[in-house]
Design a protein around this motif. Structure first.
Motif, PDB file in Angstrom:
ATOM      1  N   ARG A  67      11.222   3.353  -1.774  1.00 50.01           N
ATOM      2  CA  ARG A  67      11.137   2.746  -0.299  1.00 50.01           C
ATOM      3  C   ARG A  67       9.967   3.148   0.200  1.00 50.01           C
ATOM      4  N   THR A  68       9.280   2.184   0.760  1.00 54.21           N
ATOM      5  CA  THR A  68       7.863   2.539   1.356  1.00 54.21           C
ATOM      6  C   THR A  68       8.045   2.278   2.733  1.00 54.21           C
ATOM      7  N   TYR A  69       7.287   2.828   3.572  1.00 54.50           N
ATOM      8  CA  TYR A  69       7.383   2.784   4.808  1.00 54.50           C
ATOM      9  C   TYR A  69       5.606   2.921   5.331  1.00 54.50           C
ATOM     10  N   ARG A  70       5.503   1.816   6.355  1.00 53.48           N
ATOM     11  CA  ARG A  70       4.093   1.737   7.061  1.00 53.48           C
ATOM     12  C   ARG A  70       3.881   2.534   8.202  1.00 53.48           C
ATOM     13  N   CYS A  71       3.115   3.533   7.680  1.00 54.53           N
ATOM     14  CA  CYS A  71       2.768   4.669   8.970  1.00 54.53           C
ATOM     15  C   CYS A  71       1.408   4.207   9.653  1.00 54.53           C
ATOM     16  N   VAL A  72       1.500   4.486  10.956  1.00 52.52           N
ATOM     17  CA  VAL A  72       0.631   4.360  11.807  1.00 52.52           C
ATOM     18  C   VAL A  72      -0.608   5.589  11.512  1.00 52.52           C
ATOM     19  N   ASN A  73      -1.834   5.114  11.681  1.00 52.92           N
ATOM     20  CA  ASN A  73      -2.907   6.306  11.409  1.00 52.92           C
ATOM     21  C   ASN A  73      -2.979   6.960  12.881  1.00 52.92           C
ATOM     22  N   LEU A  74      -2.550   8.143  13.147  1.00 57.00           N
ATOM     23  CA  LEU A  74      -2.821   8.569  14.691  1.00 57.00           C
ATOM     24  C   LEU A  74      -4.111   8.974  14.828  1.00 57.00           C
ATOM     25  N   ASP A  75      -5.015   9.321  14.038  1.00 58.52           N
ATOM     26  CA  ASP A  75      -6.090   9.740  14.468  1.00 58.52           C
ATOM     27  C   ASP A  75      -7.274   8.446  14.588  1.00 58.52           C
ATOM     28  N   LEU A  76      -6.835   7.334  13.875  1.00 61.35           N
ATOM     29  CA  LEU A  76      -7.668   6.108  14.167  1.00 61.35           C
ATOM     30  C   LEU A  76      -7.244   5.188  15.278  1.00 61.35           C
ATOM     31  N   GLY A  77      -6.001   5.199  15.173  1.00 56.76           N
ATOM     32  CA  GLY A  77      -5.357   4.060  15.941  1.00 56.76           C
ATOM     33  C   GLY A  77      -5.490   4.172  17.626  1.00 56.76           C
ATOM     34  N   THR A 113      -0.972   2.928   6.846  1.00 57.38           N
ATOM     35  CA  THR A 113      -0.988   3.246   5.459  1.00 57.38           C
ATOM     36  C   THR A 113       0.485   3.075   4.929  1.00 57.38           C
ATOM     37  N   GLU A 114       0.620   2.965   3.921  1.00 54.93           N
ATOM     38  CA  GLU A 114       1.788   2.657   2.938  1.00 54.93           C
ATOM     39  C   GLU A 114       2.321   4.062   2.551  1.00 54.93           C
ATOM     40  N   VAL A 115       3.367   4.635   2.895  1.00 53.46           N
ATOM     41  CA  VAL A 115       3.773   5.833   2.462  1.00 53.46           C
ATOM     42  C   VAL A 115       5.282   5.920   1.511  1.00 53.46           C
ATOM     43  N   THR A 116       5.249   6.109   0.629  1.00 51.04           N
ATOM     44  CA  THR A 116       6.476   6.166  -0.368  1.00 51.04           C
ATOM     45  C   THR A 116       7.451   7.205   0.155  1.00 51.04           C
ATOM     46  N   VAL A 117       8.557   6.965   0.729  1.00 53.20           N
ATOM     47  CA  VAL A 117       9.334   7.883   1.378  1.00 53.20           C
ATOM     48  C   VAL A 117      10.372   8.335   0.221  1.00 53.20           C
TER      49      VAL A 117
END
Lengths: 161, 494
Positions: B76-86, B66-70
């Motif tokens: 600035r956006t970061y790409r975060c891994v989905n720890l529930d699905l991944g 997911t793209e998360v705006t920090v």
């Protein structure tokens, strides 16, 4: 008569053609290099089995391009699968590392991201599974069969979801 | 049409199958009955987020990323891994693969995904799978890189279980190369290190490790040639590296965290490896370093310019290696006055055999009040009479407000240097000054390439400051192509 010209090596292909190649090119063929080193005296002519003259033409092309720093321009697109297989076997026999890498990658590229149907059609592989068997083995790694891979042009064997 | 490809001999097919992605490999397993077993010929098993879960685009589409705006201010956006699905889906697919894999022998087994102690059982199972098949190389890289994770809980690291590395069937240890990231490595209490006796290389990064393990490993592994410890956390601050087989050693960014959470960087005290030919470490510790090697050919270190002694001691130590040929130096300059002091001090002992010097320089941050010059490079050159190749890169170049006049070095001459690469340029006066002087006083120079490109190390991407293409390049060409510039035909501008 022993060959006194130390810069050229004579190679005789399966179809009887003699190629005079630079020593530097012969050095890239580890099989040939081993024969040269094992011979006590200057070797006259080295026979290379399983290698035809059209293979040598391509090998020389590749060598010229790589010496000029343009090895990326070498392409085997015009070869069909049978021809590519034979060329790969020839290069494997001659034990030529770089060109072997190029050709195996070419085969891998032909398999890459294609659907099962496409690969079967393109490589002439017959599906000898029963529908039940086929469904069973697909289920074992089901995720690999989803997604947009390249499909064959005619929809003869539409087995994809 | 006949099936020609499967007529190829097994070893060639194995090679081709290794070049396919996991997904393409699995597809070959259903082509026909002949192909059903062929995928087992693959000797190299590699599982990472792209190979198993999809391309970056697919990862975003399916919600694994997911793209998360920090930072709203700078967008600035970061790409975060989905720890529930991944992790769950990754494990499911890899398990499916391994359960059906018909191969009985593999060479390498790599896993590159974010795992921690929660998935211990799975990782242990996978290690057993690999060991049972005679694996030679194992990589377990458990970082989130290149993505981040929106996780508030910091789980404990995966702890490596040494008992798994014994091949219970053959009792032969085949493991030659081990690479670990983000794990916990403790010295085993109930088993020894004999499964590792054939280890040739060990690489630990972001690993919590204790020295007893390192010392024990080094004495057990008589064939170990390479050891790399990067950003590791130790129990003591002065580990001893003693080995009669080691050729390459890298200790970088390691530290010890004390009981009150105070971080202290490691000082390498003893490196008793008489076969060592290549060393990479922090230059600030070199003064205390006690090495026992006469065959060192390559050294790679960073100098933080907070104390001028560091700089001089580093060179003094290098002069004690009689065969040193290649030096790679990273210089972090803190303030300008220290840099100027460095220029005024000559390096006492020459580096008699040095043939190649690669220098990466980080400039001072303050470009309004600070100044800069590269004159200290001439000191280094003076101390390296046989140097053939020089490469200087200015990392993160900036354009300095105060542009000064160009000085002539005058008392300098070098009779050996042939090739110079000068990267990270933007058109500063000190860059021009350096080039002009080197052209004048390096008598055997054949070519100097001036470019804007730099990179922090061999594995990073090349970067550049666009200012070069806007105005910097022209500025340099203008100053350096005039008739009075000696040797200008040797210049090449990128």
């Amino acid at each position: 008569m022993a060959s006194s010209s130390s810069n050229l090596i004579s190679l005789k292909t399966s179809d009887g053609t003699v190629f005079k190649v630079e020593r530097a090119l012969a050095k890239t063929m580890k099989t040939v290099q081993a024969i040269i080193e094992e011979a006590d005296a200057n070797i006259y002519m080295i026979p290379i089995h399983n290698v035809f003259s059209h293979h040598m033409d391509m090998i020389i092309d590749y060598y010229k391009l790589s010496v000029a720093g343009k090895s990326k321009e070498f392409s085997v697109e015009k070869l069909d699968n049978d021809e590519l297989k034979d060329f790969l076997l020839a290069v494997h026999y001659l034990n030529m590392e770089d060109l072997f890498e190029v050709l195996t990658q070419a085969v891998a590229d032909r398999l890459e991201k294609k659907s099962v149907g496409y690969v079967r059609k393109y490589f002439g592989i017959e599906n000898d599974f029963t529908p039940e068997e086929y469904a069973a083995i697909r289920k074992k790694n089901d995720w690999a069969f989803k997604g947009d891979d390249i499909e064959p042009e005619e929809d003869e064997e539409k087995q994809e979801e | 049409m006949d099936d020609h490809i499967s007529e190829l001999p097994d070893d060639i097919l194995s090679y081709i199958l290794t070049m396919l992605s996991i997904k393409d490999l699995l597809k070959t397993s259903v082509l026909s009955k002949r192909w059903r077993k062929l995928w087992g010929l693959r000797k190299h098993l590699y599982f990472d987020i792209y190979n198993v879960l999809g391309t970056e685009k697919e990862l975003l589409e399916k919600g694994y990323l997911t793209e998360v705006t920090v930072d709203i201010v700078y967008s600035r956006t970061y790409r975060c891994v989905n720890l529930d699905l991944g992790p769950k889906e990754f494990i499911k697919r890899v398990d499916q693969f391994l359960n059906n894999f018909p191969g009985t022998a593999i060479d390498s087994f790599f896993v590159n995904f974010y795992f921690d102690c929660e998935q211990s059982n799975t990782i242990d199972r996978w290690i057993c799978f690999a060991i049972a098949r005679g694996v030679e190389r194992i990589n377990l890289l458990f970082r989130w890189w290149p993505y981040t994770a929106n996780s508030t809980t910091q789980n404990k690291l995966y702890k490596l279980d040494f008992g798994l590395f014994t091949n219970t069937i053959t009792n032969v240890s085949t493991l030659k190369h081990l690479r670990l990231e983000k794990c916990l490595v403790c010295h085993p209490t109930n088993c020894d290190l004999t499964p590792f006796k054939h280890l040739r290389s060990l690489s630990l990064k972001f690993v919590k490790v204790d020295e007893i393990f390192i010392e024990s490993l080094l004495s057990n592994c008589q064939l170990l040639r390479e050891l790399s410890l990067v950003h590791c956390e130790f129990n003591s601050s002065t580990p001893k590296i003693v080995s009669s087989s080691l050729y390459h050693l890298k200790v970088s960014g390691c530290c010890k965290v004390s009981s009150n959470n105070f971080t202290r960087f490691i000082r390498l005290m003893l490196v008793d490896c008489f076969r060592l030919t290549s060393l990479e470490c922090c230059g600030n510790d070199l003064s205390a370093l006690n090495t026992n090697t006469r065959v060192l050919k390559r050294i790679n270190f960073s100098i933080y310019f907070d104390e001028i002694e560091n700089y001089l001691n580093a060179f003094a130590l290098c002069a004690t290696f009689p065969e040193l040929e290649i030096m790679r130096l990273k210089i972090y300059t803190i303030t300008m006055d220290l840099l100027q002091v460095a220029t005024s001090l000559k390096i006492a002992q020459p580096l008699e055999h040095l043939k190649q010097l690669d220098c990466i320089i980080y400039l001072p941050f303050d470009t309004i009040n600070e100044e800069c010059d590269l004159m200290m490079i001439f000191n280094i050159l003076q101390a390296s009479p046989l140097l053939q190749k020089l490469s200087i890169m200015i990392a993160e170049p900036k354009f300095f407000e105060k542009q000064k006049d160009i000085r002539d070095v005058e008392i300098f001459s070098h009779d050996e240097i042939k090739v110079i690469e000068f990267g990270g340029c933007v058109g500063n006066w000190f860059e021009i000054e350096f080039v002009m002087n080197i052209l004048k006083y390096a008598h055997k120079l054949e070519q100097i390439v001036v470019s804007p490109y730099f990179r922090e190390d061999d594995s990073s991407n090349w970067m550049f400051d666009p200012l070069w293409f806007q105005s910097g390049r022209e500025r340099m060409i203008e100053k350096l192509q005039g008739e009075e510039v000696v040797g200008r035909e040797k210049l090449m501008f990128i």
